[in-house]
Design an enzyme around this catalytic site. Structure first.
Site, mmCIF file in Angstrom:
data_model
loop_
_atom_site.group_PDB
_atom_site.id
_atom_site.type_symbol
_atom_site.label_atom_id
_atom_site.label_comp_id
_atom_site.label_asym_id
_atom_site.label_seq_id
_atom_site.Cartn_x
_atom_site.Cartn_y
_atom_site.Cartn_z
ATOM 1 N N LYS A 195 50.877 28.272 23.047
ATOM 2 C CA LYS A 195 49.719 28.774 22.321
ATOM 3 C C LYS A 195 49.930 28.476 20.843
ATOM 4 O O LYS A 195 50.881 28.971 20.233
ATOM 5 C CB LYS A 195 49.552 30.280 22.554
ATOM 6 N N HIS A 214 52.182 44.104 20.474
ATOM 7 C CA HIS A 214 52.301 43.906 21.923
ATOM 8 C C HIS A 214 53.705 43.429 22.247
ATOM 9 O O HIS A 214 54.445 42.989 21.359
ATOM 10 C CB HIS A 214 51.285 42.858 22.413
ATOM 11 N N ASP A 216 55.576 40.607 25.013
ATOM 12 C CA ASP A 216 55.199 39.441 25.818
ATOM 13 C C ASP A 216 55.545 39.688 27.288
ATOM 14 O O ASP A 216 56.572 40.301 27.592
ATOM 15 C CB ASP A 216 55.941 38.189 25.331
ATOM 16 N N HIS A 270 55.916 43.404 18.825
ATOM 17 C CA HIS A 270 55.725 42.608 17.615
ATOM 18 C C HIS A 270 54.242 42.438 17.327
ATOM 19 O O HIS A 270 53.392 42.700 18.185
ATOM 20 C CB HIS A 270 56.412 41.243 17.745
#
Length: 336
Positions: A195, A214, A216, A270
């Site tokens: 991404k 959030h 990962d 993060h």
């Protein structure tokens, strides 16, 4: 092509940001804490296994240097991504994704179902980059002309770094060197999704977030950026700003490794900030297990009477459903 979506890039010239980008007072970025910084680990250094383990268990994130990827290749990747996002929006729209129809690869402006309902100050390009035989080159940018060649080369290189990190983490847990790699899918089934995050200049950066807080879902996430700061990680109940460390990759521990390690490794919380003066671009490579083929559970060697399993078994697809849509882990899965 997907229906027209307002791209964040088109809002960068405004003097105030639209209300849908304004975060609550609680979410807004305050000055990051002074004090301990994200560890920097030399993968060729003595004591590298111990240093990686310390970072993975205490922080869930680290900068790695001497990772083995040529600096020239990294610079070519950066230039190719920048040149794509320098194209006019109408050119980039040729690669637009359409999340409503399940087409998540391509050019977009917000991953679906973020928890707050507010929008993030970023545009992005998302696509599978490895294994090569599973890649759909038809959706990759044709402009710049070297995008495909450079991204393929980088994907192979970062896959090698992933193998090395899995080996180090396995050894640190007292396991066979290839154990974690096998558990997340091996060379055939582990998927590398890239991404490219494009954070335009923001007229009111103190009100917005590039990416909200959030963790990962991946096993590992590797991050490169254009040396414009913006990443913050949550450590010891404080937000810590990631410094720009030349020639490094940032590595995040994701949920998958937190599950396999029975909580020994920390999936790092993060977020990404934006600023008024500079465009920030980052390249995130998510190393994801196959959605249905593997059942994720704490490794048996790490489960004892004094350290019982903290996570019920689930497929990667079930984990995503549980995390994003709050769906329960199916009870029958627990007995698999």
């Amino acid at each position: 092509m997907a229906a027209a979506v307002a791209r964040v890039e088109s809002l960068a010239g405004m003097t105030t940001i639209p209300t849908e980008y304004v975060r609550t007072e609680e979410e807004r970025a305050k000055k990051a804490a002074e004090g301990p910084q994200i560890p920097v680990v030399d993968l060729e250094g003595e004591g590298c296994v111990e240093e990686v383990m310390k970072a993975a268990t205490e922080w869930g994130v680290m900068h790695i240097v001497n990772h083995g990827i040529d600096g020239g290749l990294i610079e070519r990747l950066r230039m190719a991504g920048k040149r794509f996002f320098d194209l006019p929006i109408e050119e980039k729209e040729k690669y637009a994704n359409d999340q409503s129809s399940g087409k998540i690869q391509g050019y977009g402006s917000k991953l679906a179902n973020n928890t707050s309902g507010q929008l993030e100050w970023e545009d992005y390009f998302f696509h599978l980059v490895f294994p090569e035989e599973k890649v759909d080159l038809s959706i990759w940018p044709k402009d710049p002309a070297d995008y495909v060649e450079v991204t393929k080369e980088f994907a192979k290189a970062i896959r090698g770094v992933a193998t090395n990190m899995f080996r180090i983490l396995s050894l640190g847990l007292g396991l066979e060197p290839d154990r974690i790699e096998i558990e997340v899918g091996g060379m055939e089934d582990l998927l590398l999704q890239m991404k490219i995050n494009y954070y335009p200049k923001c007229p009111q950066p103190e009100l917005a977030l590039g990416v909200e807080a959030h963790t990962d879902v991946s096993s590992l996430t590797f991050i490169l950026h254009n040396m414009v700061p913006g990443l913050q990680v949550y450590h010891d109940d404080k937000w810590v700003a990631a410094k720009c460390v030349p020639d490094s990759l940032i590595v995040h521990i994701g949920d998958t490794l937190e599950i396999l390690s029975n909580g020994r490794f920390k999936s790092v919380l993060h977020r990404g900030l934006v600023n008024k003066d500079k465009v920030r671009i980052s390249w995130a490579v998510f190393c994801e297990p196959p959605k249905e083929k593997i059942v994720l559970r704490p490794l048996r060697e790490l489960v004892t009477e004094t350290a019982p399993a903290k996570f019920p078994p689930r497929t990667f697809a079930q984990h995503i459903q549980h995390k994003v849509f709050k769906k329960p882990i199916p009870a029958e899965q627990e007995g698999v």
